[in-house]
Design an enzyme around this catalytic site. Structure first.
Site, mmCIF file in Angstrom:
data_model
loop_
_atom_site.group_PDB
_atom_site.id
_atom_site.type_symbol
_atom_site.label_atom_id
_atom_site.label_comp_id
_atom_site.label_asym_id
_atom_site.label_seq_id
_atom_site.Cartn_x
_atom_site.Cartn_y
_atom_site.Cartn_z
ATOM 1 N N LYS A 55 9.203 -4.214 6.968
ATOM 2 C CA LYS A 55 9.240 -2.866 6.918
ATOM 3 C C LYS A 55 10.290 -2.525 5.503
ATOM 4 C CE LYS A 55 6.573 -1.382 8.894
ATOM 5 N NZ LYS A 55 5.402 -1.869 8.478
ATOM 6 N N THR A 58 7.479 -4.760 1.648
ATOM 7 C CA THR A 58 6.672 -6.105 1.385
ATOM 8 C C THR A 58 5.276 -5.506 0.883
ATOM 9 O OG1 THR A 58 7.634 -6.154 3.646
ATOM 10 C CG2 THR A 58 6.351 -8.093 2.623
ATOM 11 N N HIS A 115 8.710 -13.028 6.287
ATOM 12 C CA HIS A 115 9.848 -12.162 6.828
ATOM 13 C C HIS A 115 11.057 -13.310 7.249
ATOM 14 C CE1 HIS A 115 7.651 -8.591 6.321
ATOM 15 N NE2 HIS A 115 6.722 -8.572 7.195
ATOM 16 N N SER A 145 11.151 3.083 10.568
ATOM 17 C CA SER A 145 9.851 2.443 10.122
ATOM 18 C C SER A 145 9.169 1.292 10.968
ATOM 19 C CB SER A 145 9.775 1.982 8.612
ATOM 20 O OG SER A 145 8.695 1.445 8.216
ATOM 21 N N MET A 239 -1.648 3.682 -2.972
ATOM 22 C CA MET A 239 -1.521 2.494 -2.097
ATOM 23 C C MET A 239 -2.218 3.147 -0.630
ATOM 24 S SD MET A 239 1.111 -0.250 -3.021
ATOM 25 C CE MET A 239 1.007 -0.972 -1.562
#
Ligand code: A3P
Length: 302
Positions: A55, A58, A115, A145, A239
């Site tokens: 979160k 990325t 991650h 998030s 996006m």
């Protein structure tokens, strides 16, 4: 979306969430099952790896770097959903192809995502001196998030109430491990390897400056006009509306965007709408202890 992916997704209903551990860090059990393959993953010298705590932005940086490599060709950047064009190394959710399989089948130059905390990174990345873009985001906004993401992501455990999640996150009792060790681990490594350490907050505050930094690191030079085009195409709104980046091709049985959209808010400081006064005090105390002497500092508001 191609037929093959449609069929795969249709077969993925009622996901069973099972977690496991690798060296004390919690991951989906399916990731633990193929850990040998992940650990032995063979990086290539011209790979570019985007590494983040979950979160931290990325998807945003994936899209920026992809467009930079494509010199601003938006049409090509929309060749596939972001999770297909940028394999997620430790991802394994059957019957989909694992991140390792996707990456192995991909032609160079590859853009890859992880991650993983630095101590669990497949050694080949550092052995091959691969360029790594690490993106860090302040812990408070990451926590908020991640809370919403765990609510909508049916492959991850239900986060419980906000109060319960607050304690779990602070204790590092979440998938991919604790935020503190992650950001500090990568920070300590950054001068020994080709790692560009970036901050989500800087990207929000001064995107063009940060985009230029990224370009330099990638060894690319683009005109102001192309950089502006990339900036426009990678804005939060663009996006959010782009089906290749907003995860809308993934069915609700896996990512239920009616609970929380993947492109949720894209802001610095949303934590203020969630942290209670008492939680903020507890958090700040823990933060001070954990970050002391790290040389690393974050902005929680702009
Ligand atoms: P929020 O949940 O705070 O909105 P990741 O890609 O690492 O999973 O990170 C997702 C977070 O990055 C989400 O944060 C998402 O909204 C935010 N994000 C994605 N694209 C963004 C963009 N173009 N600009 C700003 N934030 C973005």
């Amino acid at each position: 979306m191609d037929e093959e992916m449609k069929k795969l997704f249709e077969s993925m209903k009622d996901l069973e969430v099972k977690m496991g551990q690798v060296e004390g860090i919690t991951f989906p059990e399916s990731t633990c099952e193929i850990w040998d393959q992940i650990h032995n993953f063979q990086a290539r010298e011209d790979d570019i790896l985007i590494a983040t705590y979950p979160k931290a932005g990325t998807t945003w940086v994936q899209e920026i770097v992809d467009l930079m490599l494509l010199e601003g060709d938006v049409e090509k950047s929309m060749r596939a959903p972001c999770f297909v064009k940028v394999p997620f190394i430790e991802f394994n959710l059957k019957p989909m192809k694992s991140g390792v399989d996707l990456a192995n089948a991909m032609e160079s130059p590859r853009l890859l995502k992880t991650h993983l905390p630095i101590q669990l990174l497949p050694p080949s990345f550092l052995d091959k001196n691969v360029k790594v873009v690490y993106v860090a985001r302040n812990a408070k906004d990451c926590m908020v998030s991640y809370f919403y993401f765990q609510r909508m992501n049916k492959a991850l455990p239900d986060p419980g109430t906000w109060d319960e999640y607050f304690s779990k996150f602070l204790a590092g009792d979440v998938s991919w491990g604790g935020w503190f060790d992650h950001v500090i681990g990568w920070w300590k490594a950054k001068d020994k390897h080709q790692i560009l350490y970036m901050f989500y907050e800087d990207l929000i505050k001064d995107p063009i400056h940060e985009y230029r930094k990224l370009l330099k690191f990638l060894g690319k030079d683009l005109t102001d006009e192309v950089v502006e085009k990339i900036h426009h195409h990678t804005s939060f709104q663009a996006m959010k509306e782009n089906p290749m980046t907003n995860y809308s091709v993934v069915p609700a049985a896996i990512l239920d965007q009616s609970i929380s959209p993947f492109m949720r808010k894209g802001k610095v400081g949303d934590w203020k709408n969630h942290f209670l006064v008492a939680q903020n005090i507890v958090f700040d105390e823990e933060y001070k202890k954990r970050m002391e002497g790290s040389g690393l500092s974050f902005r929680t508001q702009l």
